[in-house]
Design a protein around this motif. Structure first.
Motif, short mmCIF file in Angstrom:
data_model
loop_
_atom_site.label_atom_id
_atom_site.label_comp_id
_atom_site.label_asym_id
_atom_site.label_seq_id
_atom_site.Cartn_x
_atom_site.Cartn_y
_atom_site.Cartn_z
N LYS A 54 -6.17 17.76 9.78
CA LYS A 54 -7.08 17.21 8.77
C LYS A 54 -8.54 17.57 9.09
O LYS A 54 -9.32 17.91 8.20
CB LYS A 54 -6.92 15.69 8.68
CG LYS A 54 -5.64 15.24 7.98
CD LYS A 54 -5.60 13.73 7.87
CE LYS A 54 -4.48 13.26 6.95
NZ LYS A 54 -3.15 13.53 7.49
N LEU A 55 -8.91 17.48 10.37
CA LEU A 55 -10.29 17.78 10.76
C LEU A 55 -10.64 19.24 10.50
O LEU A 55 -11.81 19.56 10.25
CB LEU A 55 -10.50 17.43 12.24
CG LEU A 55 -10.52 15.94 12.57
CD1 LEU A 55 -10.51 15.73 14.09
CD2 LEU A 55 -11.74 15.27 11.96
N ARG A 56 -9.65 20.13 10.58
CA ARG A 56 -9.92 21.54 10.35
C ARG A 56 -10.35 21.82 8.90
O ARG A 56 -10.92 22.86 8.61
CB ARG A 56 -8.67 22.38 10.66
CG ARG A 56 -8.38 22.54 12.15
CD ARG A 56 -7.47 23.74 12.40
NE ARG A 56 -7.11 23.85 13.81
CZ ARG A 56 -5.93 23.53 14.31
NH1 ARG A 56 -4.97 23.08 13.51
NH2 ARG A 56 -5.67 23.65 15.60
N LYS A 57 -10.07 20.88 8.02
CA LYS A 57 -10.47 21.05 6.62
C LYS A 57 -11.96 20.78 6.40
O LYS A 57 -12.50 21.13 5.36
CB LYS A 57 -9.64 20.11 5.74
CG LYS A 57 -8.14 20.39 5.76
CD LYS A 57 -7.39 19.38 4.90
CE LYS A 57 -5.89 19.63 4.95
NZ LYS A 57 -5.14 18.63 4.13
N LEU A 59 0.84 -1.19 0.00
CA LEU A 59 0.00 0.00 0.00
C LEU A 59 0.87 1.25 0.00
O LEU A 59 1.92 1.29 0.66
CB LEU A 59 -0.90 0.01 1.24
CG LEU A 59 -2.03 -1.02 1.29
CD1 LEU A 59 -2.67 -1.02 2.67
CD2 LEU A 59 -3.07 -0.75 0.22
N ASP A 60 0.45 2.24 -0.75
CA ASP A 60 1.19 3.50 -0.82
C ASP A 60 0.76 4.37 0.37
O ASP A 60 -0.14 5.20 0.26
CB ASP A 60 0.91 4.20 -2.14
CG ASP A 60 1.73 5.49 -2.29
OD1 ASP A 60 2.70 5.66 -1.54
OD2 ASP A 60 1.36 6.32 -3.15
N LEU A 61 1.38 4.17 1.48
CA LEU A 61 1.01 4.86 2.71
C LEU A 61 2.06 5.92 3.06
O LEU A 61 3.24 5.75 2.75
CB LEU A 61 0.89 3.87 3.87
CG LEU A 61 -0.19 2.80 3.74
CD1 LEU A 61 -0.09 1.81 4.90
CD2 LEU A 61 -1.58 3.43 3.70
N PRO A 62 1.64 6.99 3.72
CA PRO A 62 2.62 8.00 4.16
C PRO A 62 3.49 7.42 5.27
O PRO A 62 3.15 6.39 5.87
CB PRO A 62 1.74 9.13 4.69
CG PRO A 62 0.45 8.47 5.07
CD PRO A 62 0.26 7.36 4.07
N PRO A 63 4.60 8.05 5.57
CA PRO A 63 5.48 7.54 6.63
C PRO A 63 4.74 7.43 7.96
O PRO A 63 3.84 8.23 8.27
CB PRO A 63 6.59 8.61 6.70
CG PRO A 63 6.55 9.31 5.38
CD PRO A 63 5.12 9.28 4.93
N ALA A 64 5.10 6.45 8.75
CA ALA A 64 4.49 6.25 10.06
C ALA A 64 4.79 7.42 10.97
O ALA A 64 5.89 8.00 10.92
CB ALA A 64 4.98 4.95 10.67
N LEU A 65 3.79 7.78 11.79
CA LEU A 65 3.98 8.85 12.76
C LEU A 65 4.67 8.27 13.99
O LEU A 65 4.32 7.18 14.45
CB LEU A 65 2.64 9.48 13.12
CG LEU A 65 1.90 10.12 11.94
CD1 LEU A 65 0.52 10.59 12.36
CD2 LEU A 65 2.70 11.28 11.38
N GLU A 123 2.48 13.73 17.45
CA GLU A 123 2.42 13.88 16.00
C GLU A 123 1.07 13.42 15.46
O GLU A 123 0.50 14.02 14.54
CB GLU A 123 3.54 13.08 15.35
CG GLU A 123 4.93 13.64 15.56
CD GLU A 123 5.96 12.78 14.87
OE1 GLU A 123 6.23 13.04 13.68
OE2 GLU A 123 6.48 11.85 15.51
N LEU A 124 0.56 12.32 16.01
CA LEU A 124 -0.73 11.80 15.58
C LEU A 124 -1.83 12.81 15.83
O LEU A 124 -2.67 13.08 14.96
CB LEU A 124 -1.03 10.49 16.31
CG LEU A 124 -2.43 9.88 16.06
CD1 LEU A 124 -2.60 9.52 14.60
CD2 LEU A 124 -2.63 8.65 16.95
N LYS A 125 -1.86 13.41 17.02
CA LYS A 125 -2.88 14.40 17.33
C LYS A 125 -2.79 15.59 16.40
O LYS A 125 -3.81 16.05 15.87
CB LYS A 125 -2.74 14.86 18.79
CG LYS A 125 -3.77 15.93 19.16
CD LYS A 125 -3.58 16.40 20.60
CE LYS A 125 -4.58 17.52 20.92
NZ LYS A 125 -4.41 18.04 22.29
N ARG A 126 -1.59 16.09 16.17
CA ARG A 126 -1.41 17.26 15.29
C ARG A 126 -1.90 16.93 13.87
O ARG A 126 -2.55 17.75 13.22
CB ARG A 126 0.06 17.67 15.28
CG ARG A 126 0.31 18.96 14.49
CD ARG A 126 1.78 19.35 14.50
NE ARG A 126 2.25 19.64 15.86
CZ ARG A 126 3.14 18.92 16.51
NH1 ARG A 126 3.67 17.86 15.91
NH2 ARG A 126 3.54 19.24 17.72
#
Length: 468
Positions: A67-70, A48-54, A59-62
């Motif tokens: 994303k939710l602000r969008k 799977l083409d996934l972004p780098p792990a946090l 970092e996860l919360k940020r």
């Protein structure tokens, strides 16, 4: 990399040796052996083409917050979206009661511990039955589409026939669910789905086409009133009569919020009625506040075919006191597993509590007031939009809270209009131009009691500005 290293330490059963212990217990040498029955061409050939792990919780919360602000919601924007999930006012007391732990966390108990919950469920079924003028109402299933699918399968069991007729102007999402329910299974053969044409002048079901397709092989005729595109079916009694003469069941889909101003389906010959529970005090919840009910007359032939929970009332050993419990529970998948009438699974029972509270707050007069308000506001919106050059409200005088707006003569697509509206803080109607209904560049607009006259004028002014 070892098996133990692949599992995240927060995952269940990820302790070193746990996976091998499970494999030893079931007698296989590795994980691949567990899935050997899956054909090789079903497996992914590339990762799977996934972004780098946090790397941390911070970092996860940020990442999530950014994303939710969008997201844009219907509280900070003016929304005219509907088509299955509608923006209605939810009284604060509804949220207060459904949030109580005895309802929100209840799964299952005994007849003693569940007595209050069962009573609330009974109130939901009783009040909704009064609106529908029918006596038996099942607790809601996953969605309106699921309820229709179950109702159609009920009709095929009742009649022994394997064909259903429904409007060509159907919601493609609900129609997709219906077709899934009509696929063959190990227990039953295929149910044929045949669409009935619409009268182009009104959007209503074509009676002549219905007559040509009714026959001894038809198990049921399904139609919605109000329909997917908002139209009100003034020939409902005639449709039910024709279906009855052909030996078919009449299944009606109805928005319960309309029943303060529209005739109850039980009064014009509906045998089985389905509909959404979301309008009855349930928030939109990003599309997750859905559920569908099934109802019928209190006749044994219908009751014996229900697949879910029916709640009934009974006298007790104490004179003057009553109890509430489940009726005919042996015939659903909880009671008989794969031998039940149809699969039930977990459902949307919490929304039955919300519906019971909401209906008790409104009462008959409240439903009349809300229905009248919705009807008048929707007609007002259709009239204002229809006055804009190039914009046409299709069938403006035949709908309840939803209506179709065509933009062909403006030279603009619905997508372009909606993009421009969104830039002005307005969600336009659902784009139905690609649904194959032959309505051109058209959108389905929804107006409810939450929309003020000023909101509607703001919409009309914005559309006029965009289209000029």
């Amino acid at each position: 990399m070892t098996i133990e290293q692949r599992a995240h330490p927060w995952m269940a059963l990820s302790a070193p040796g746990a996976l091998q212990q499970m494999l030893d217990e079931i007698g296989v040498k590795d994980v691949a052996s567990v899935f050997e029955q899956i054909p090789a061409d079903h497996f992914r050939k590339a990762p799977l083409d996934l972004p780098p792990a946090l790397g941390s919780e911070m970092e996860l919360k940020r990442d999530l917050v950014s994303k939710l602000r969008k997201n844009e919601d219907c509280e900070t924007n003016l929304s005219f979206l509907g088509a299955g999930v509608w923006q209605h006012h939810v009284p604060a007391v509804v949220d207060e009661i459904v949030g109580r732990t005895e309802f929100a966390t209840n799964v299952w108990g005994s007849y003693q511990s569940d007595h209050g919950r069962n009573q609330a469920w009974f109130e939901f079924s009783s009040q909704l039955g009064a609106l529908l003028n029918l006596d038996v109402v099942q607790l809601p299933v996953y969605s309106w589409g699921c309820a229709i699918g179950h109702a159609i399968r009920m009709a095929t069991r009742l009649t022994g026939r394997r064909k259903v007729l429904l409007p060509v102007l159907s919601d493609p999402e609900r129609l997709s669910v219906i077709r899934t329910y009509c696929q063959p299974s190990e227990m039953e053969s295929h149910i044929e789905v045949v669409t009935v044409a619409a009268d182009p002048t009104s959007g209503r079901l074509s009676i002549s086409d219905l007559k040509s397709k009714l026959g001894p092989d038809v198990a049921a005729v399904y139609f919605e009133n109000p329909a997917y595109l908002g139209t009100i079916e003034n020939g409902a009694a005639e449709i039910a009569r024709l279906a009855r003469e052909a030996g078919a069941e009449t299944i009606v889909g109805v928005d319960p919020i309309s029943l303060g101003v529209m005739m109850a389906p039980g009064d014009y010959g509906a045998d089985i009625v389905t509909g959404p529970v979301q309008p009855l005090g349930v928030h939109m919840h990003c599309g997750g506040g859905v559920g569908g009910f099934i109802a019928s007359r209190d006749e044994e032939r219908y009751v014996r075919e229900y697949n879910g929970f029916l709640v009934s009332i009974a006298p007790t050993a104490e004179p003057g006191q009553v109890g509430f419990g489940l009726a005919a529970s042996h015939q659903n998948s909880y009671g008989s597993r794969e031998h039940g009438k149809d699969w039930t699974g977990n459902s949307t029972y919490l929304w039955a509590i919300a519906g019971a509270v909401y209906m008790s707050l409104l009462g008959p007069q409240g439903f009349r007031e809300v229905g009248t308000l919705i009807l008048s506001r929707a007609r007002y919106a259709a009239r204002l939009l229809n006055e804009i050059p190039g914009v046409k409200a299709v069938w403006p005088e035949t709908g309840f809270k939803e209506f179709v707006v065509n933009f062909d003569d403006t030279g603009k697509t619905v997508e372009a209009v909606n993009d421009a509206l969104r830039a002005r803080g307005i969600f336009g109607g659902k784009d139905i131009s690609g649904e194959g209904h032959g309505l051109g560049q058209a959108a389905l607009y929804c107006v409810t009691e939450v929309h003020s006259a000023a909101d509607i004028r703001r919409l009309a002014d914005a559309v006029k500005e965009i289209c000029q």
